[in-house]
Design a protein around this motif. Structure first.
Motif: not given
Ligand code: PHE
Length: 433
Positions: A71, A188, A303, A305, A308-309, A367, A372, A375, A401
């Motif tokens: 990343r 995160y 959320d 996360r 990063w979707s 992680r 991801d 949660e 997910s």
């Protein structure tokens, strides 16, 4: 969960839940008038810095797992991709500072920089900011170290002195920042911060600087949250500013922390201006804000996360011309069922009878394996065996997910992987139960 975290608004070893004080204009896009708002070229040799990240063999102090390295090398950054919500918020803030920059007596305005590699020296990240040697943020359980000299920046303040040395007097600096931290919906290990700094003429008084800081940031809050937004100032502590303040905004029925700021300690400004020996007291203010936090509040993104979707159901909800006053809210497109798994272990003691395990050791493994899909991780049980005096800890991992239903088999496999990774990577710290 109960892990400590390295927020800079903590005194040494005073643990408090961490909020993003931290953390958008794309230097590569064309829609900015560079006469008003020039974007400078990266001030450091990014290529050489990035090589440090992938150097083999890794330095013994290196605690950066491969998924973080990947990343850290990723380009473009999320805030450089239109219409990502971090891009939209960054741009909105930059728009404000274009105007503010021109209200003051300066021909330059606020310069915005966003392409500095996240690899910085310990000196830049800590020493240049007068962060004490025993400050919790320096601990390897909180920060990702590359070697004895370099780390992944844990805040954009790491660039304050560097940019002053380059001659900038009013600037914004955006970047990805890294902290070993909890796993839950608002934490995160990577998030994005924006830093702002403004230097004043020598004859400015502390009061003038503070008044200007407050007026500028209250103006920013109204620009972001609407002209009616109610603001309040809360006293804070940061090692690099004095006085230090936090700005809170009343939004949707509650007071929310929006940013940290203060009058920069004069030693730092002197160093940046190259006036180390003089007895003048140059003054400047600085602030730092978290782009995810602002985006989560303004768009009601549930959320972290999601940022990063690559799911189009996320992306299609944002556009350059959407309302940014809190009226455009994110519609959750799915709510798939969570799967819970527990893992328990005894904490081993080293030859000095000391426990060396830190919950963040576990979180990095989770992680690394679940990505991801992880949660939340929470400690659900803890006790000491009176005979052996060993402590047992049990953690509950929530797998879910954002985009699909998970199968039992895949979660069982992840959990099995996690158990064997704990056994190998944490062999000297814990023993699985
Ligand atoms: N760097 C601080 C943080 O990450 C925020 C901050 C920036 C505070 C500048 C004061 C001045 O928490």
């Amino acid at each position: 969960m109960s892990t400590s975290t390295s927020s800079f608004n903590q005194q040494q070893y005073q643990f408090r839940d961490y909020t993003f004080i931290a953390g958008g204009f794309d230097s590569r896009s064309n829609n900015v008038d560079t006469r008003l708002f020039s974007t400078a070229t990266p001030p450091t040799d990014n290529a050489a810095l990035k090589e440090l990240l992938t150097a083999t063999p890794a330095h013994p102090n290196n605690n950066i797992p491969p998924h973080i390295t990947e990343r850290a090398l990723m380009e473009p950054k999320l805030y450089q991709i239109s219409p990502h919500p971090l891009y939209l918020i960054k741009k909105r803030i930059e728009d404000y500072f274009k105007v503010v920059g021109h209200n003051v007596n300066s021909d330059e305005g606020f310069v915005s920089m966003d392409s500095m590699a996240p690899i910085v020296t310990l000196e830049a990240n800590f020493d240049s900011l007068l962060i004490p040697q025993d400050h919790v943020s320096r601990s390897p359980s909180d920060t990702y170290y590359i070697n004895d000299e370099y780390l992944l920046r844990c805040h954009t303040s790491a660039h304050q002195v560097q940019l002053l040395k380059q001659g900038h007097r009013q600037f914004l600096c955006t970047g990805d920042v890294y902290r070993r931290d909890d796993i839950d919906r608002s934490h995160y290990p990577i998030f994005h911060q924006m830093e702002g700094v403004k230097v004043f003429d020598e004859d400015a008084t502390e009061e003038q600087v503070l008044d200007d800081l407050k007026a500028t940031l209250e103006g920013l809050a109204k620009h972001l949250f609407g002209a009616e937004a109610e603001c309040r100032w809360v006293e804070e502590y940061f090692p690099f500013t004095d006085p230090s303040l936090e700005l809170e905004v009343f939004f949707d029925g509650e007071w929310l922390e929006v940013l940290g700021c203060g009058v920069m300690r004069p030693e730092i400004v002197k160093n940046g201006l190259g006036k180390g020996d003089s007895d003048t007291l140059p003054r400047a203010w600085a602030f730092g804000l978290g782009l995810e936090r602002l985006a989560m509040i303004l768009f009601q993104i549930p959320d972290i996360r999601l940022f990063w979707s690559d799911d189009e159901r996320f992306w299609k909800q944002f556009s350059e011309d959407m309302a940014m006053d809190g009226s455009a809210t994110f519609q959750t497109y799915s709510k798939f069922p969570p799967v819970y798994k527990d893992v328990s272990f005894w904490l081993k003691k080293n030859e000095n009878d000391v426990v060396t395990f830190h919950p963040n050791d576990l979180l990095d493994l989770v992680r690394g394996i679940a990505g991801d899909l992880a949660e939340n991780v929470e400690m659900v049980d803890q006790f000491v065996n009176p005979k052996t005096t060993l402590e047992s800890q049990c953690y509950r991992i929530t797998y879910r997910s954002m985009d699909r239903s998970l199968t039992n088999e895949e979660i069982d496999e992840l959990q099995e992987n996690l158990r064997s990774k704990i056994e190998s990577a944490l062999a000297d710290k814990v023993e699985l139960r």
